[in-house]
Design a protein around this motif. Structure first.
Motif, PDB file in Angstrom:
ATOM      1  N   GLU A   7       0.870  -1.190   0.000  1.00 43.67           N
ATOM      2  CA  GLU A   7       0.000   0.000   0.000  1.00 43.67           C
ATOM      3  C   GLU A   7       0.896   1.225   0.000  1.00 43.67           C
ATOM      4  O   GLU A   7       2.101   1.125   0.223  1.00 43.67           O
ATOM      5  CB  GLU A   7      -0.928  -0.026   1.226  1.00 43.67           C
ATOM      6  N   ILE A   8       0.320   2.372  -0.280  1.00 45.46           N
ATOM      7  CA  ILE A   8       1.050   3.634  -0.197  1.00 45.46           C
ATOM      8  C   ILE A   8       0.452   4.458   0.939  1.00 45.46           C
ATOM      9  O   ILE A   8      -0.687   4.227   1.355  1.00 45.46           O
ATOM     10  CB  ILE A   8       1.014   4.436  -1.517  1.00 45.46           C
ATOM     11  N   LYS A   9       1.246   5.411   1.410  1.00 49.11           N
ATOM     12  CA  LYS A   9       0.765   6.368   2.411  1.00 49.11           C
ATOM     13  C   LYS A   9       0.548   7.691   1.696  1.00 49.11           C
ATOM     14  O   LYS A   9       1.460   8.215   1.056  1.00 49.11           O
ATOM     15  CB  LYS A   9       1.803   6.535   3.520  1.00 49.11           C
ATOM     16  N   SER A  10      -0.675   8.202   1.791  1.00 54.67           N
ATOM     17  CA  SER A  10      -1.009   9.449   1.113  1.00 54.67           C
ATOM     18  C   SER A  10      -2.197  10.087   1.794  1.00 54.67           C
ATOM     19  O   SER A  10      -3.101   9.398   2.277  1.00 54.67           O
ATOM     20  CB  SER A  10      -1.356   9.182  -0.353  1.00 54.67           C
ATOM     21  N   GLU A  11      -2.188  11.381   1.782  1.00 53.70           N
ATOM     22  CA  GLU A  11      -3.320  12.145   2.294  1.00 53.70           C
ATOM     23  C   GLU A  11      -4.514  12.042   1.340  1.00 53.70           C
ATOM     24  O   GLU A  11      -5.658  12.160   1.750  1.00 53.70           O
ATOM     25  CB  GLU A  11      -2.865  13.613   2.425  1.00 53.70           C
ATOM     26  N   PHE A  12      -4.233  11.793   0.047  1.00 57.19           N
ATOM     27  CA  PHE A  12      -5.285  11.900  -0.968  1.00 57.19           C
ATOM     28  C   PHE A  12      -5.455  10.690  -1.885  1.00 57.19           C
ATOM     29  O   PHE A  12      -6.497  10.548  -2.514  1.00 57.19           O
ATOM     30  CB  PHE A  12      -5.016  13.123  -1.856  1.00 57.19           C
ATOM     31  N   PHE A  13      -4.437   9.843  -2.027  1.00 58.70           N
ATOM     32  CA  PHE A  13      -4.457   8.784  -3.034  1.00 58.70           C
ATOM     33  C   PHE A  13      -4.321   7.396  -2.417  1.00 58.70           C
ATOM     34  O   PHE A  13      -3.762   7.241  -1.345  1.00 58.70           O
ATOM     35  CB  PHE A  13      -3.308   8.990  -4.043  1.00 58.70           C
ATOM     36  N   LYS A  14      -4.811   6.398  -3.150  1.00 60.58           N
ATOM     37  CA  LYS A  14      -4.658   4.989  -2.774  1.00 60.58           C
ATOM     38  C   LYS A  14      -3.943   4.267  -3.917  1.00 60.58           C
ATOM     39  O   LYS A  14      -4.062   4.655  -5.083  1.00 60.58           O
ATOM     40  CB  LYS A  14      -6.025   4.347  -2.544  1.00 60.58           C
ATOM     41  N   LEU A  15      -3.233   3.202  -3.587  1.00 63.08           N
ATOM     42  CA  LEU A  15      -2.502   2.450  -4.603  1.00 63.08           C
ATOM     43  C   LEU A  15      -3.436   1.953  -5.707  1.00 63.08           C
ATOM     44  O   LEU A  15      -3.053   1.939  -6.879  1.00 63.08           O
ATOM     45  CB  LEU A  15      -1.743   1.275  -3.956  1.00 63.08           C
ATOM     46  N   ALA A  16      -4.650   1.589  -5.351  1.00 63.65           N
ATOM     47  CA  ALA A  16      -5.604   1.079  -6.345  1.00 63.65           C
ATOM     48  C   ALA A  16      -5.857   2.082  -7.473  1.00 63.65           C
ATOM     49  O   ALA A  16      -6.150   1.682  -8.609  1.00 63.65           O
ATOM     50  CB  ALA A  16      -6.928   0.713  -5.670  1.00 63.65           C
ATOM     51  N   GLU A  17      -5.726   3.386  -7.186  1.00 69.19           N
ATOM     52  CA  GLU A  17      -5.919   4.397  -8.228  1.00 69.19           C
ATOM     53  C   GLU A  17      -4.817   4.316  -9.287  1.00 69.19           C
ATOM     54  O   GLU A  17      -5.033   4.708 -10.436  1.00 69.19           O
ATOM     55  CB  GLU A  17      -5.931   5.800  -7.622  1.00 69.19           C
ATOM     56  N   PHE A  18      -3.644   3.830  -8.899  1.00 67.65           N
ATOM     57  CA  PHE A  18      -2.512   3.714  -9.821  1.00 67.65           C
ATOM     58  C   PHE A  18      -2.527   2.399 -10.590  1.00 67.65           C
ATOM     59  O   PHE A  18      -1.908   2.300 -11.642  1.00 67.65           O
ATOM     60  CB  PHE A  18      -1.190   3.829  -9.050  1.00 67.65           C
ATOM     61  N   THR A  19      -3.173   1.375 -10.046  1.00 69.44           N
ATOM     62  CA  THR A  19      -3.103   0.048 -10.660  1.00 69.44           C
ATOM     63  C   THR A  19      -4.366  -0.334 -11.433  1.00 69.44           C
ATOM     64  O   THR A  19      -4.334  -1.285 -12.205  1.00 69.44           O
ATOM     65  CB  THR A  19      -2.837  -1.026  -9.588  1.00 69.44           C
ATOM     66  N   ARG A  20      -5.456   0.400 -11.240  1.00 72.02           N
ATOM     67  CA  ARG A  20      -6.692   0.012 -11.940  1.00 72.02           C
ATOM     68  C   ARG A  20      -6.521   0.247 -13.434  1.00 72.02           C
ATOM     69  O   ARG A  20      -5.921   1.226 -13.865  1.00 72.02           O
ATOM     70  CB  ARG A  20      -7.875   0.766 -11.341  1.00 72.02           C
ATOM     71  N   SER A  21      -7.042  -0.699 -14.195  1.00 67.57           N
ATOM     72  CA  SER A  21      -6.917  -0.637 -15.647  1.00 67.57           C
ATOM     73  C   SER A  21      -8.035  -1.447 -16.277  1.00 67.57           C
ATOM     74  O   SER A  21      -8.117  -2.658 -16.079  1.00 67.57           O
ATOM     75  CB  SER A  21      -5.561  -1.205 -16.081  1.00 67.57           C
ATOM     76  N   ALA A  22      -8.884  -0.776 -17.038  1.00 65.69           N
ATOM     77  CA  ALA A  22      -9.954  -1.479 -17.749  1.00 65.69           C
ATOM     78  C   ALA A  22      -9.351  -2.465 -18.753  1.00 65.69           C
ATOM     79  O   ALA A  22      -9.885  -3.556 -18.959  1.00 65.69           O
ATOM     80  CB  ALA A  22     -10.859  -0.471 -18.455  1.00 65.69           C
ATOM     81  N   THR A  23      -8.225  -2.088 -19.342  1.00 61.66           N
ATOM     82  CA  THR A  23      -7.556  -2.977 -20.308  1.00 61.66           C
ATOM     83  C   THR A  23      -7.063  -4.240 -19.610  1.00 61.66           C
ATOM     84  O   THR A  23      -7.260  -5.354 -20.115  1.00 61.66           O
ATOM     85  CB  THR A  23      -6.380  -2.237 -20.984  1.00 61.66           C
ATOM     86  N   ALA A  24      -6.434  -4.081 -18.447  1.00 59.17           N
ATOM     87  CA  ALA A  24      -5.963  -5.245 -17.685  1.00 59.17           C
ATOM     88  C   ALA A  24      -7.138  -6.140 -17.305  1.00 59.17           C
ATOM     89  O   ALA A  24      -7.056  -7.368 -17.430  1.00 59.17           O
ATOM     90  CB  ALA A  24      -5.205  -4.799 -16.436  1.00 59.17           C
ATOM     91  N   ASP A  25      -8.233  -5.532 -16.864  1.00 62.33           N
ATOM     92  CA  ASP A  25      -9.415  -6.320 -16.497  1.00 62.33           C
ATOM     93  C   ASP A  25      -9.960  -7.083 -17.705  1.00 62.33           C
ATOM     94  O   ASP A  25     -10.237  -8.279 -17.615  1.00 62.33           O
ATOM     95  CB  ASP A  25     -10.515  -5.415 -15.929  1.00 62.33           C
ATOM     96  N   ARG A  26     -10.093  -6.376 -18.829  1.00 59.64           N
ATOM     97  CA  ARG A  26     -10.660  -6.986 -20.029  1.00 59.64           C
ATOM     98  C   ARG A  26      -9.794  -8.142 -20.534  1.00 59.64           C
ATOM     99  O   ARG A  26     -10.304  -9.172 -20.970  1.00 59.64           O
ATOM    100  CB  ARG A  26     -10.829  -5.914 -21.117  1.00 59.64           C
ATOM    101  N   LEU A  27      -8.464  -7.970 -20.456  1.00 59.46           N
ATOM    102  CA  LEU A  27      -7.544  -8.976 -20.986  1.00 59.46           C
ATOM    103  C   LEU A  27      -7.037  -9.948 -19.916  1.00 59.46           C
ATOM    104  O   LEU A  27      -6.194 -10.790 -20.195  1.00 59.46           O
ATOM    105  CB  LEU A  27      -6.353  -8.287 -21.665  1.00 59.46           C
ATOM    106  N   HIS A  28      -7.562  -9.814 -18.693  1.00 57.67           N
ATOM    107  CA  HIS A  28      -7.169 -10.679 -17.567  1.00 57.67           C
ATOM    108  C   HIS A  28      -5.656 -10.645 -17.328  1.00 57.67           C
ATOM    109  O   HIS A  28      -5.004 -11.677 -17.187  1.00 57.67           O
ATOM    110  CB  HIS A  28      -7.654 -12.119 -17.781  1.00 57.67           C
ATOM    111  N   ILE A  29      -5.113  -9.422 -17.271  1.00 59.83           N
ATOM    112  CA  ILE A  29      -3.687  -9.213 -17.014  1.00 59.83           C
ATOM    113  C   ILE A  29      -3.517  -8.769 -15.564  1.00 59.83           C
ATOM    114  O   ILE A  29      -4.221  -7.864 -15.105  1.00 59.83           O
ATOM    115  CB  ILE A  29      -3.102  -8.142 -17.962  1.00 59.83           C
ATOM    116  N   ASN A  30      -2.595  -9.383 -14.845  1.00 62.76           N
ATOM    117  CA  ASN A  30      -2.282  -8.975 -13.474  1.00 62.76           C
ATOM    118  C   ASN A  30      -1.458  -7.692 -13.556  1.00 62.76           C
ATOM    119  O   ASN A  30      -0.300  -7.719 -13.973  1.00 62.76           O
ATOM    120  CB  ASN A  30      -1.500 -10.088 -12.767  1.00 62.76           C
ATOM    121  N   ASN A  31      -2.041  -6.583 -13.157  1.00 61.44           N
ATOM    122  CA  ASN A  31      -1.373  -5.284 -13.216  1.00 61.44           C
ATOM    123  C   ASN A  31      -0.957  -4.826 -11.821  1.00 61.44           C
ATOM    124  O   ASN A  31      -1.003  -3.646 -11.514  1.00 61.44           O
ATOM    125  CB  ASN A  31      -2.292  -4.244 -13.880  1.00 61.44           C
TER     126      ASN A  31
END
Length: 148
Positions: A7-31
Protein backbone atom coordinates in the motif's frame (compact mmCIF):
# COMPACT_ATOMS: atom_id res chain seq x y z
CA UNK A 1 3.86 -10.17 -10.31
CA UNK A 2 3.71 -8.04 -7.15
CA UNK A 3 2.76 -8.45 -3.49
CA UNK A 4 -0.97 -7.76 -3.17
CA UNK A 5 -0.51 -6.52 0.41
CA UNK A 6 1.50 -3.44 -0.55
CA UNK A 7 0.00 0.00 0.00
CA UNK A 8 1.05 3.63 -0.20
CA UNK A 9 0.76 6.37 2.41
CA UNK A 10 -1.01 9.45 1.11
CA UNK A 11 -3.32 12.15 2.29
CA UNK A 12 -5.28 11.90 -0.97
CA UNK A 13 -4.46 8.78 -3.03
CA UNK A 14 -4.66 4.99 -2.77
CA UNK A 15 -2.50 2.45 -4.60
CA UNK A 16 -5.60 1.08 -6.34
CA UNK A 17 -5.92 4.40 -8.23
CA UNK A 18 -2.51 3.71 -9.82
CA UNK A 19 -3.10 0.05 -10.66
CA UNK A 20 -6.69 0.01 -11.94
CA UNK A 21 -6.92 -0.64 -15.65
CA UNK A 22 -9.95 -1.48 -17.75
CA UNK A 23 -7.56 -2.98 -20.31
CA UNK A 24 -5.96 -5.24 -17.69
CA UNK A 25 -9.42 -6.32 -16.50
CA UNK A 26 -10.66 -6.99 -20.03
CA UNK A 27 -7.54 -8.98 -20.99
CA UNK A 28 -7.17 -10.68 -17.57
CA UNK A 29 -3.69 -9.21 -17.01
CA UNK A 30 -2.28 -8.97 -13.47
CA UNK A 31 -1.37 -5.28 -13.22
CA UNK A 32 -0.17 -5.38 -9.61
CA UNK A 33 3.23 -3.76 -9.01
CA UNK A 34 6.37 -5.01 -7.31
CA UNK A 35 7.70 -3.50 -4.09
CA UNK A 36 10.20 -1.39 -6.09
CA UNK A 37 7.42 0.01 -8.29
CA UNK A 38 5.33 0.85 -5.20
CA UNK A 39 8.35 2.71 -3.78
CA UNK A 40 8.50 4.77 -6.99
CA UNK A 41 4.78 5.50 -6.78
CA UNK A 42 5.22 6.52 -3.13
CA UNK A 43 7.96 8.97 -4.14
CA UNK A 44 5.68 10.45 -6.82
CA UNK A 45 2.84 10.79 -4.32
CA UNK A 46 5.10 12.40 -1.70
CA UNK A 47 6.94 14.76 -4.03
CA UNK A 48 4.47 15.50 -6.83
CA UNK A 49 0.86 14.37 -6.49
CA UNK A 50 0.06 15.16 -2.84
CA UNK A 51 1.73 18.61 -3.21
CA UNK A 52 -0.23 19.19 -6.44
CA UNK A 53 -3.48 18.20 -4.72
CA UNK A 54 -2.79 20.66 -1.87
CA UNK A 55 -2.17 23.49 -4.37
CA UNK A 56 -5.10 22.56 -6.62
CA UNK A 57 -7.52 22.31 -3.65
CA UNK A 58 -9.79 19.80 -5.45
CA UNK A 59 -9.63 16.06 -6.10
CA UNK A 60 -7.17 14.85 -8.75
CA UNK A 61 -8.24 11.85 -10.84
CA UNK A 62 -5.60 9.43 -12.11
CA UNK A 63 -6.62 8.13 -15.52
CA UNK A 64 -3.59 5.84 -15.86
CA UNK A 65 -0.84 5.12 -13.37
CA UNK A 66 1.25 1.96 -13.20
CA UNK A 67 1.20 -0.28 -16.27
CA UNK A 68 2.92 -3.64 -16.29
CA UNK A 69 4.64 -4.31 -19.66
CA UNK A 70 1.68 -6.35 -20.98
CA UNK A 71 -0.83 -3.58 -20.17
CA UNK A 72 1.53 -0.92 -21.52
CA UNK A 73 1.80 -2.82 -24.82
CA UNK A 74 -1.97 -3.42 -24.97
CA UNK A 75 -2.74 0.32 -24.57
CA UNK A 76 -0.12 1.32 -27.15
CA UNK A 77 2.33 2.84 -24.64
CA UNK A 78 5.89 3.53 -25.73
CA UNK A 79 8.24 0.60 -24.94
CA UNK A 80 10.29 2.66 -22.45
CA UNK A 81 7.25 4.18 -20.71
CA UNK A 82 7.86 5.52 -17.21
CA UNK A 83 4.41 4.13 -16.32
CA UNK A 84 6.03 0.67 -16.19
CA UNK A 85 8.36 1.88 -13.42
CA UNK A 86 5.65 3.54 -11.31
CA UNK A 87 7.19 6.90 -12.19
CA UNK A 88 4.31 8.43 -14.17
CA UNK A 89 0.62 9.19 -14.02
CA UNK A 90 -1.87 10.50 -16.54
CA UNK A 91 -4.21 12.98 -14.86
CA UNK A 92 -7.73 13.56 -16.06
CA UNK A 93 -8.56 17.09 -17.08
CA UNK A 94 -11.98 18.64 -17.29
CA UNK A 95 -11.29 21.55 -19.68
CA UNK A 96 -8.36 23.29 -21.33
CA UNK A 97 -8.45 25.83 -18.47
CA UNK A 98 -8.22 22.99 -15.93
CA UNK A 99 -5.26 21.55 -17.86
CA UNK A 100 -3.51 24.95 -17.86
CA UNK A 101 -4.01 25.38 -14.12
CA UNK A 102 -2.67 21.90 -13.25
CA UNK A 103 0.18 22.36 -15.76
CA UNK A 104 1.24 25.68 -14.18
CA UNK A 105 0.99 24.25 -10.65
CA UNK A 106 3.12 21.25 -11.64
CA UNK A 107 5.77 23.62 -13.03
CA UNK A 108 6.25 25.00 -9.48
CA UNK A 109 7.13 21.59 -7.98
CA UNK A 110 10.89 20.92 -7.91
CA UNK A 111 10.67 17.10 -8.20
CA UNK A 112 8.69 17.05 -11.46
CA UNK A 113 10.69 15.59 -14.33
CA UNK A 114 8.23 16.03 -17.20
CA UNK A 115 4.70 17.33 -17.77
CA UNK A 116 2.99 16.86 -21.12
CA UNK A 117 -0.47 18.14 -22.01
CA UNK A 118 -1.20 15.23 -24.32
CA UNK A 119 -3.92 14.74 -26.89
CA UNK A 120 -4.51 11.84 -29.24
CA UNK A 121 -6.02 13.79 -32.14
CA UNK A 122 -9.41 12.12 -31.46
CA UNK A 123 -10.59 14.43 -28.68
CA UNK A 124 -8.80 12.64 -25.84
CA UNK A 125 -6.75 14.97 -23.62
CA UNK A 126 -4.81 14.38 -20.41
CA UNK A 127 -1.81 15.58 -18.43
CA UNK A 128 1.11 13.16 -18.26
CA UNK A 129 3.41 13.79 -15.30
CA UNK A 130 6.57 11.85 -14.46
CA UNK A 131 9.16 11.75 -11.69
CA UNK A 132 12.23 9.80 -10.64
CA UNK A 133 13.83 9.39 -7.26
CA UNK A 134 17.11 8.35 -8.96
CA UNK A 135 17.48 10.94 -11.72
CA UNK A 136 17.84 14.71 -11.55
CA UNK A 137 14.51 16.25 -12.70
CA UNK A 138 14.77 17.66 -16.22
CA UNK A 139 11.85 20.08 -15.75
CA UNK A 140 10.59 19.35 -19.26
CA UNK A 141 7.20 20.92 -19.99
CA UNK A 142 5.21 20.69 -23.24
CA UNK A 143 1.66 22.02 -23.46
CA UNK A 144 0.91 20.61 -26.93
CA UNK A 145 2.10 17.01 -27.18
CA UNK A 146 0.51 14.70 -29.73
CA UNK A 147 0.47 11.19 -28.26
CA UNK A 148 1.26 8.35 -30.64
Amino acid sequence: MGNQNLEIKSEFFKLAEFTRSATADRLHINNYPTKEVVENIQYGVDMVLDPLRRLYKKPIVIGSGFRCPAVNKAVGGVPNSWHQLGCAADLRIFSDEDAKLKFELLKTLPSVDTVLFEHNGKGGKWLHVQWSKEKQPRHHFNFNYLAK
